[in-house]
Design a protein around this motif. Structure first.
Motif, PDB file in Angstrom:
ATOM      1  N   SER A   8      41.642 -69.673  10.870  1.00 36.42           N
ATOM      2  CA  SER A   8      41.809 -71.045  10.330  1.00 36.42           C
ATOM      3  C   SER A   8      40.010 -71.325   9.778  1.00 36.42           C
ATOM      4  CB  SER A   8      41.433 -71.391  12.296  1.00 36.42           C
ATOM      5  OG  SER A   8      40.454 -70.875  13.065  1.00 36.42           O
ATOM      6  N   GLY A  36      36.855 -75.711  19.758  1.00 34.21           N
ATOM      7  CA  GLY A  36      36.981 -74.818  18.432  1.00 34.21           C
ATOM      8  C   GLY A  36      36.694 -75.501  17.197  1.00 34.21           C
ATOM      9  N   ASP A  96      33.361 -74.881  14.528  1.00 36.58           N
ATOM     10  CA  ASP A  96      32.445 -73.760  14.653  1.00 36.58           C
ATOM     11  C   ASP A  96      30.963 -73.944  14.097  1.00 36.58           C
ATOM     12  OD1 ASP A  96      34.015 -72.158  15.438  1.00 36.58           O
ATOM     13  OD2 ASP A  96      35.047 -71.205  13.357  1.00 36.58           O
ATOM     14  N   ASP A 132      41.484 -67.394  15.404  1.00 40.44           N
ATOM     15  CA  ASP A 132      40.409 -68.201  15.162  1.00 40.44           C
ATOM     16  C   ASP A 132      41.010 -67.057  17.107  1.00 40.44           C
ATOM     17  OD1 ASP A 132      38.647 -69.618  15.595  1.00 40.44           O
ATOM     18  OD2 ASP A 132      39.263 -70.944  17.233  1.00 40.44           O
TER      19      ASP A 132
HETATM   20 MN   LIG Z   1      36.752 -70.437  14.726  1.00 36.03          MN
END
Ligand SMILES: [Mn+2]
Ligand SMILES: Nc1nc2c(ncn2[C@@H]2O[C@H](COP(=O)(O)OP(=O)(O)O)[C@@H](O)[C@H]2O)c(=O)[nH]1
Ligand SMILES: Nc1nc2c(ncn2[C@@H]2O[C@H](COP(=O)(O)OP(=O)(O)O)[C@@H](O)[C@H]2O)c(=O)[nH]1
Ligand SMILES: [Mn+2]
Ligand SMILES: [Mn+2]
Ligand SMILES: [Mn+2]
Lengths: 253, 253
Positions: free
Chosen positions: A38, A111, A113, A150
């Motif tokens: 992802s 999620g 990052d 992911d």
């Molecule tokens: Mn990630």
């Protein structure tokens, strides 16, 4: 079954055509499953952001102080704001933020990052990973399936593992309902989440670091003659763990 | 990385030497990861049982009626008794029995199988799957790792997927702590549960049905130059989901 990384992929930039980048570097075959991290889907889709994009409201400030109290670490309320804006439901506030994203995935910090983000401070997940998967798939010449992956943690077990966020060209699950075991009895395992198993396989090859290998091709995976289903994310109604979390509050001791 | 099933394995019987059965049918190479479904490990270790072996005590009868009320299905209190005897902690009683096994795995019905059990009514999980893995490993000529697998569900996501119950010859996890991303920042994903990812890979090949392929060899998995850890099962202290489940009670509506 084989799994290999596509080599020579550049740093991905907003607007890049991932299908073209992959298609130029791999001899894909019909039936391949192309697993794409992802992180590069987000980069191509321009899902980079700065903390300054998320001025913190009162709820984010409250959550950040709660997190500070729980962890003893300084927390930026703008990060909490970013997580809130990416989420439709808040499952846990402390000692970490566990939420449901707009597309149904339950994960820590929605999620978002902060490593492998290129120049950006934050990398948000793709808005709709199954649509991303379909876009990549339709840009490739071979008749492949695409899984957007992911790396994510889970209850009960330490560590993180590859999971699927979106998929196209195949169902999420392989359905064993109505089939029988070696002794003619009905099976207990009925729905096998093959896209998650494919994402886990891809993660073994791509790794989490500076390997530069966000795309892994799984070849000769045999789905077999089974039904399939596209339900991957549980509804709250059938998810008892999630219901339990609703009433729960973290207490630091 | 390649994954292939070992073909021609017979119905496994108590006392069978799994290493010999596998070694005779596969040309193993140093560095291979041999993934063995717990179902055949249990069969070889004589972990078959009958419901009659588990006369139900008052707690099991209470749980069975609770399960009946929650699901509307008839429940055998002797099965609840078997689950209790295999478990050290009860996380959920209804609408299904979620427990921790003696070796630390959290699963529904303590992982007791009622399909692919051979002649037996019940197949209990191996008593200590990492010891089983080590026993198989030491019986093989090549210097391989062994992972004992099962198929199991999880919160938040539908479907089941392969997980590791025990392992030998490799660490459970690959440690990315202290390593950096493509931009020189520290990584957020720090502990990758590679044995679970290997079990997921094996499951894609072995399937859940009457395929007769309980052993899958993963070849050319590159662990890489990383630290490792053998902690797979979370302690209650750090497992907030598990803490939340403690206070929770199922209410049928
Ligand atoms: Mn990630
Ligand atoms: N070539 C290339 N590799 C990247 C890029 N971004 C991340 N990677 C690699 O992709 C793999 C997965 O990265 P990771 O941060 O774990 O992604 P996530 O699991 O989707 O969050 C690693 O091998 C990274 O080095 C990029 O822009 N270009
Ligand atoms: N050859 C052989 N295959 C078996 C035996 N028992 C189960 N299998 C196969 O092993 C695979 C995994 O079975 P499954 O019931 O899902 O095992 P579990 O995931 O460990 O609970 C399937 O392909 C089964 O057909 C056996 O005794 N001999
Ligand atoms: Mn990753
Ligand atoms: Mn099983
Ligand atoms: Mn299975």
């Amino acid at each position: 079954m084989h799994a290999f990384a596509v080599s020579g992929l550049p740093e991905v930039r907003p607007g890049d055509d991932l299908a073209a980048l992959v298609g130029d570097r791999a001899e894909l075959e019909d039936g391949d499953v192309v697993c794409v991290a992802s992180t590069v889907v987000s980069k191509a889709e321009g899902r980079t952001a700065s903390l300054a994009d998320f001025p913190a409201g009162p709820r984010a400030r409250e959550i950040a102080s709660e997190l500070e109290a729980a962890t003893g670490d300084e927390k930026d309320p703008r990060f909490a704001q970013a997580v809130l804006e990416e989420s439709v439901d808040l499952l846990m506030e402390a000692p970490f933020l566990l939420t449901e994203t707009r597309f149904g995935h339950v994960g820590v910090n929605a999620g978002i990052d902060r490593s492998n983000t290129g120049d950006a401070e934050l990398l948000l997940l793709p808005e709709n990973p199954s649509e991303s998967a379909e876009r990549i798939r339709s840009g490739l010449d071979a008749d492949v399936a695409v899984v957007v992956t992911d790396t994510s943690g889970r209850p009960f077990r330490h560590g993180q593992r590859g999971v699927a966020l979106g998929w196209a060209g195949m169902p999420a699950s392989r359905d064993w309902r109505g089939e029988t075991d070696r002794d003619g009895h009905e099976l207990e395992v009925t729905v096998e989440s093959v896209v998650d198993e494919l994402a886990a396989t891809a993660n073994l090859v791509s790794g989490e670091g500076d390997g530069g290998t966000p795309v892994v091709v799984v070849r000769e995976f045999a789905f077999g003659d089974h039904g399939g289903s596209d339900a991957l994310y549980r509804e709250v109604e059938g998810d008892f763990v999630r219901q339990a979390l609703r009433g729960w509050e973290y207490a630091r001791d």
